[in-house]
Design a protein around this motif. Sequence first.
Motif, mmCIF file in Angstrom:
data_model
loop_
_atom_site.group_PDB
_atom_site.id
_atom_site.type_symbol
_atom_site.label_atom_id
_atom_site.label_comp_id
_atom_site.label_asym_id
_atom_site.label_seq_id
_atom_site.Cartn_x
_atom_site.Cartn_y
_atom_site.Cartn_z
ATOM 1 N N ASP A 113 14.814 5.976 42.603
ATOM 2 C CA ASP A 113 13.824 6.628 43.462
ATOM 3 C C ASP A 113 13.027 7.607 42.601
ATOM 4 O O ASP A 113 13.602 8.426 41.878
ATOM 5 N N THR A 139 5.865 1.254 45.958
ATOM 6 C CA THR A 139 6.095 2.699 45.891
ATOM 7 C C THR A 139 5.540 3.267 44.582
ATOM 8 O O THR A 139 4.925 4.343 44.576
ATOM 9 N N ASN A 176 4.104 3.602 52.952
ATOM 10 C CA ASN A 176 3.626 4.044 51.635
ATOM 11 C C ASN A 176 2.151 4.413 51.685
ATOM 12 O O ASN A 176 1.716 5.393 51.083
ATOM 13 N N SER A 192 1.797 3.617 44.997
ATOM 14 C CA SER A 192 1.340 4.735 45.831
ATOM 15 C C SER A 192 1.643 6.079 45.178
ATOM 16 O O SER A 192 0.829 7.005 45.249
ATOM 17 N N GLU A 193 2.769 6.206 44.487
ATOM 18 C CA GLU A 193 3.089 7.487 43.827
ATOM 19 C C GLU A 193 2.139 7.753 42.656
ATOM 20 O O GLU A 193 1.742 8.899 42.418
#
Lengths: 258, 258
Positions: B124, B163, B227, B166-167
Amino acid sequence: MKTKLTIVKVGGVILDDNLLFEEFLKNFSLINENKIIVHGGGIIASNYMIRLGIIPKMVNGRRITDSKTLDIAVMTYAGLINKKIVSKLQKLNCNSIGLSGADGNLIKSKIRKVNKIDYGFVGDIEKINDEFLFSLLNSNLTPTICSLTHDKKGQLLNTNADTIASEIAIAMSKYYNVTLKYCFDKSGVLMDQNSNTSIKKNITKKEFKKLVDDKIIYEGMIPKLENCFHALENGVNKIYIGDLDILNTIKHCTKITL
Amino acid sequence: MKTKLTIVKVGGVILDDNLLFEEFLKNFSLINENKIIVHGGGIIASNYMIRLGIIPKMVNGRRITDSKTLDIAVMTYAGLINKKIVSKLQKLNCNSIGLSGADGNLIKSKIRKVNKIDYGFVGDIEKINDEFLFSLLNSNLTPTICSLTHDKKGQLLNTNADTIASEIAIAMSKYYNVTLKYCFDKSGVLMDQNSNTSIKKNITKKEFKKLVDDKIIYEGMIPKLENCFHALENGVNKIYIGDLDILNTIKHCTKITL
């Protein structure tokens, strides 16, 4: 005066042995100047090939690279081995970046012409993007370069790691005082393959020719040493061949000189 | 005013189809501004796993990553797929550089805690090295980022590509006006899975909740859209979901808005 750059070519036997590999990375991370790793990974590639039912083919110690073999080379060299080195160097606070010759157009090569032997997807180096490498080093990054190049026409090519190391060393001599270290499982060039203590401390070009004539130096060591003399004749400052110890000391190894 | 940056997440179905893949790269190379690709490659990884006698395990659409599975993910994502994208972009005069999250310490993550399900080597995201990415873009490089991160303790970790996209989009909003495009094999979010023309042109957060309650949006599309809203709430300018066409036009696709 130019600042120093150390380029280390690491051999397959070290990559394939967990203990040697960890020690190699620890020693490498302790080099307190600009540094680059060049690696192949033929043993690991061959193991995966066999598991996938592809028979490795070698001629004169060089791999015949068909398209399936190339895929495995890309997976193991640029994937498994390269990223394992980079992530472990990150742990050792060495900010490494993994690269193939296609990344940033680092190494452009040309597919080897068929001349008696068809080596397949094998590339001969045409141009090193030294400016790109210089900018990475200037950003305090440590490049970890695998033995793959590209032809700028969309094709990746398998390329000898010793040759990549010497060509990069030559190209970077423009900016740095370059030391090239070939690190493998023996502590130098042996005069007797059955005796690990028979290291020759220094080999000149003249001595090399005699040792080849006398069949004391043979097989893969011949192109390796030819690469060394080529590099020394084209601006590289110092070249050493030896085991893990040469990363931090040059007491027990072979120095190559013109 | 901030300059533009387009981040494209490309899905596995496109990567696994030669014709779609070539068209994707051509369309992508025509984007005339700063750009980044984020990719996974689950289908190709699963194929190699089966060939090597490893059974892919999925729970809720997420891969359980044991150490053998991680090796295959590293080989296919960071090796085979990443270098294929980079070398083909080089042909198209797009100077790409392939990266995993370990390279240049790009994406630091933490192994997911065991909570009912043990996902294994899955990470994560904790931190994006946006300065590094910014410096690459400033050097006119186009990063191609695969869905692997690292924990800075020497461990690579498998991480969801949606993810990561998007991060990264959120982190780069500091420097750029960011558009995020999720490119897959459908031309948008469908209201009827059996009809490719049932695209919803726009989905707001409020509509999303209702569509989930009504079971019109389900499975993998739920975290994908979550997301998206997370990204829009944290600085990302525009988000589109669609097929290859969204790289160059946004006529036929789904726009996600708050």
